[in-house]
Scaffold this motif. Structure first.
Motif, PDB file in Angstrom:
ATOM      1  N   HIS A   1      29.467  34.814  35.945  1.00  0.00           N
ATOM      2  CA  HIS A   1      30.058  35.543  37.062  1.00  0.00           C
ATOM      3  C   HIS A   1      31.456  34.995  37.337  1.00  0.00           C
ATOM      4  CE1 HIS A   1      29.618  37.993  40.724  1.00  0.00           C
ATOM      5  NE2 HIS A   1      30.213  36.997  41.370  1.00  0.00           N
ATOM      6  N   PHE A   2      32.464  35.884  37.379  1.00  0.00           N
ATOM      7  CA  PHE A   2      33.830  35.456  37.713  1.00  0.00           C
ATOM      8  C   PHE A   2      34.311  36.206  38.943  1.00  0.00           C
ATOM      9  CE2 PHE A   2      38.393  36.268  37.673  1.00  0.00           C
ATOM     10  CZ  PHE A   2      38.897  34.975  37.649  1.00  0.00           C
ATOM     11  N   GLU A   3      34.868  35.458  39.887  1.00  0.00           N
ATOM     12  CA  GLU A   3      35.499  36.048  41.067  1.00  0.00           C
ATOM     13  C   GLU A   3      36.907  35.485  41.174  1.00  0.00           C
ATOM     14  OE1 GLU A   3      33.376  35.750  44.721  1.00  0.00           O
ATOM     15  OE2 GLU A   3      31.408  35.993  43.780  1.00  0.00           O
ATOM     16  N   GLY A   4      37.895  36.367  41.249  1.00  0.00           N
ATOM     17  CA  GLY A   4      39.257  35.878  41.363  1.00  0.00           C
ATOM     18  C   GLY A   4      40.273  36.960  41.076  1.00  0.00           C
ATOM     19  N   TYR A   5      41.460  36.520  40.680  1.00  0.00           N
ATOM     20  CA  TYR A   5      42.591  37.436  40.525  1.00  0.00           C
ATOM     21  C   TYR A   5      42.871  37.760  39.062  1.00  0.00           C
ATOM     22  CZ  TYR A   5      43.471  36.832  45.463  1.00  0.00           C
ATOM     23  OH  TYR A   5      43.336  36.837  46.834  1.00  0.00           O
ATOM     24  N   TRP A   6      43.385  38.990  38.875  1.00  0.00           N
ATOM     25  CA  TRP A   6      43.689  39.515  37.551  1.00  0.00           C
ATOM     26  C   TRP A   6      45.120  40.025  37.518  1.00  0.00           C
ATOM     27  CZ3 TRP A   6      39.544  40.179  33.853  1.00  0.00           C
ATOM     28  CH2 TRP A   6      38.281  39.838  34.347  1.00  0.00           C
ATOM     29  N   VAL A   7      45.759  39.884  36.367  1.00  0.00           N
ATOM     30  CA  VAL A   7      47.091  40.445  36.130  1.00  0.00           C
ATOM     31  C   VAL A   7      47.125  40.972  34.695  1.00  0.00           C
ATOM     32  CG1 VAL A   7      49.570  39.986  35.975  1.00  0.00           C
ATOM     33  CG2 VAL A   7      48.223  38.877  37.753  1.00  0.00           C
ATOM     34  N   ASN A   8      47.534  42.225  34.539  1.00  0.00           N
ATOM     35  CA  ASN A   8      47.641  42.801  33.197  1.00  0.00           C
ATOM     36  C   ASN A   8      46.332  42.738  32.419  1.00  0.00           C
ATOM     37  OD1 ASN A   8      50.066  44.052  32.872  1.00  0.00           O
ATOM     38  ND2 ASN A   8      51.013  42.438  31.664  1.00  0.00           N
ATOM     39  N   ASP A   9      45.221  42.994  33.093  1.00  0.00           N
ATOM     40  CA  ASP A   9      43.891  43.049  32.487  1.00  0.00           C
ATOM     41  C   ASP A   9      43.353  41.674  32.090  1.00  0.00           C
ATOM     42  OD1 ASP A   9      42.076  45.186  32.241  1.00  0.00           O
ATOM     43  OD2 ASP A   9      42.129  45.069  30.068  1.00  0.00           O
ATOM     44  N   LYS A  10      43.997  40.591  32.573  1.00  0.00           N
ATOM     45  CA  LYS A  10      43.547  39.244  32.255  1.00  0.00           C
ATOM     46  C   LYS A  10      43.413  38.425  33.540  1.00  0.00           C
ATOM     47  CE  LYS A  10      45.662  39.074  27.643  1.00  0.00           C
ATOM     48  NZ  LYS A  10      46.593  38.334  26.763  1.00  0.00           N
ATOM     49  N   ARG A  11      42.512  37.416  33.494  1.00  0.00           N
ATOM     50  CA  ARG A  11      42.360  36.538  34.638  1.00  0.00           C
ATOM     51  C   ARG A  11      43.618  35.680  34.792  1.00  0.00           C
ATOM     52  NH1 ARG A  11      36.474  34.959  32.403  1.00  0.00           N
ATOM     53  NH2 ARG A  11      37.716  35.259  30.531  1.00  0.00           N
ATOM     54  N   GLU A  12      44.179  35.710  35.986  1.00  0.00           N
ATOM     55  CA  GLU A  12      45.462  35.042  36.229  1.00  0.00           C
ATOM     56  C   GLU A  12      45.538  34.633  37.689  1.00  0.00           C
ATOM     57  OE1 GLU A  12      49.285  33.633  35.076  1.00  0.00           O
ATOM     58  OE2 GLU A  12      47.945  34.763  33.750  1.00  0.00           O
ATOM     59  N   GLY A  13      45.680  33.320  37.944  1.00  0.00           N
ATOM     60  CA  GLY A  13      45.748  32.837  39.312  1.00  0.00           C
ATOM     61  C   GLY A  13      44.457  32.142  39.702  1.00  0.00           C
ATOM     62  N   GLN A  14      44.155  32.146  40.974  1.00  0.00           N
ATOM     63  CA  GLN A  14      42.973  31.451  41.468  1.00  0.00           C
ATOM     64  C   GLN A  14      41.710  32.233  41.111  1.00  0.00           C
ATOM     65  OE1 GLN A  14      43.467  30.797  45.658  1.00  0.00           O
ATOM     66  NE2 GLN A  14      45.010  29.200  45.383  1.00  0.00           N
ATOM     67  N   GLY A  15      40.677  31.484  40.693  1.00  0.00           N
ATOM     68  CA  GLY A  15      39.425  32.129  40.344  1.00  0.00           C
ATOM     69  C   GLY A  15      38.293  31.140  40.175  1.00  0.00           C
TER      70      GLY A  15
END
Length: 372
Positions: A185-199
């Motif tokens: 399970h992943f919860e957090g931020y995405w940019v350009n279809d990839k996980r990016e930032g806090q998560g």
């Protein structure tokens, strides 16, 4: 006398031709009015020419039905409810306006056997709420804009994974939750279809969780910790040796000031991704509505008739906001934002807002502390 009779005869011929032309014109208008498509028509067919054989002869009939429309019309245009059968076997059933798909409707592919999209349409494009059934087995339920998933939505992947969260122009962007088939399970931020930032990533089989900074879809820096599950029974390991084993004294190793080390590591990871995130994160994710309006007012006060500003104008705006940025640094930021279209004399509003985001992050200030 002879000349007068000849002139009279020619005049009669001209008048007769004129009268016949007027009759033909009136008849054409009458026929056109009769043929005008208004209201409900049973069926309208479009035909296309058959391809010829290699020897030039025609294959059976010269013309073959290509498309068909059954539904409502208004002034020769599809308007209201109707069904369109396309030449490739696809079918659309739903609302029309001005010859384009508008309102609620369903698009079918493969000779009308497989539903591809059902939902809202605006001017022939998926816009609003709708459900898309992809040929690879994926399914998307959510908001659309200009034929792309844009806004809040859920994607159910063919492999069993589920993503629910924000989308931007067809890509996962913003806050979202990914639940994998194996329970991770992943919860957090995405940019350009990839996980990016806090998560945060929870490992279902290990009962471990990683909380930290993500870069380019990979964990960059953070903390791993055990998650206690009261419903999990730990199995006791088999004891191979009954006699106690005496270990030699080993010096205790521990990280000095771990909290500060983690903080510096996360700040470094964010600093390295400032420009990338400022380029790709949607503006409404970086600013509040009020902040965007305030920035737009600052921009318009310095813009020309084409609604653009120069690098010098932007520097003056930044000085009024409390930033004294060197021109060389501004040029460097602008080159990253404009890439191969670099022009310091034509800065658009979106570029200006992203330039502000870079400066805010690079200067280490919070947006709330800046007088915009």
């Amino acid at each position: 006398m002879y000349q007068d009779a000849s002139y009279y005869s020619q005049s009669q011929q001209k008048q007769s031709v004129k009268n016949n032309s007027m009759k033909v014109a009136r008849q054409w208008q009458i026929n056109d009015q009769k043929a005008e498509k208004n209201g409900l028509h049973k069926a309208i067919y479009w035909v296309k020419s058959q391809t010829k054989n290699e020897d030039g002869t025609q294959k059976q009939e010269r013309w073959v039905a290509d498309q068909k429309y059954v539904g409502d019309w208004n002034q020769n245009k599809k308007c209201g409810f109707g069904v369109q059968y396309y030449g490739n076997g696809d079918k659309y059933e739903g609302g029309w306006y001005d010859n384009q798909r508008n309102g609620q409707g369903t698009y079918w592919v493969s000779e009308g056997k497989n539903k591809e999209y059902t939902g809202d349409w605006v001017n022939d494009k998926k816009t609003g709420k709708g459900t898309m059934f992809y040929q690879n087995g994926n399914r998307y339920d959510g908001v659309w804009q200009d034929d792309k998933s844009h806004g809040e939505g859920r994607m159910i992947y063919a492999n069993g994974d589920v993503y629910e969260g924000s989308w931007f122009k067809g890509l996962r962007s913003g806050y979202g939750v990914l639940t994998k088939r194996n329970g991770d399970h992943f919860e957090g931020y995405w940019v350009n279809d990839k996980r990016e930032g806090q998560g945060s990533y929870f490992f279902a089989t290990k009962n471990q969780v990683f909380v930290g900074e993500w870069v380019d879809d990979m964990p960059k820096t953070g903390v791993y910790s055990e998650v206690e599950d009261p419903y999990t029974v730990k199995e006791e390991r088999e004891k191979h040796f009954m006699d106690p084993y005496v270990l030699p004294d080993i010096p205790k190793v521990e990280l000095q000031d771990p909290t500060n080390v983690l903080k510096e590591s996360m700040e470094l990871a964010r600093k390295e991704r400032i420009i990338y995130r400022a380029i790709h994160i949607p503006l409404d994710e970086m600013y509040s509505k009020q902040e965007m309006e305030d920035l737009a007012l600052q921009f318009e006060s310095a813009s020309n008739q084409e609604h653009k500003i120069t690098l010098i104008n932007s520097k003056a705006i930044f000085q009024s906001m409390g930033f004294d940025i060197e021109e060389k640094i501004l040029q460097s930021y602008l080159k990253h934002l404009q890439e191969d279209k670099y022009n310091e004399f034509e800065i658009e509003l979106e570029t200006f807002m992203r330039l502000v985001a870079i400066i805010l992050e690079s200067q280490g200030h919070e947006q709330s502390d800046i007088n915009i």
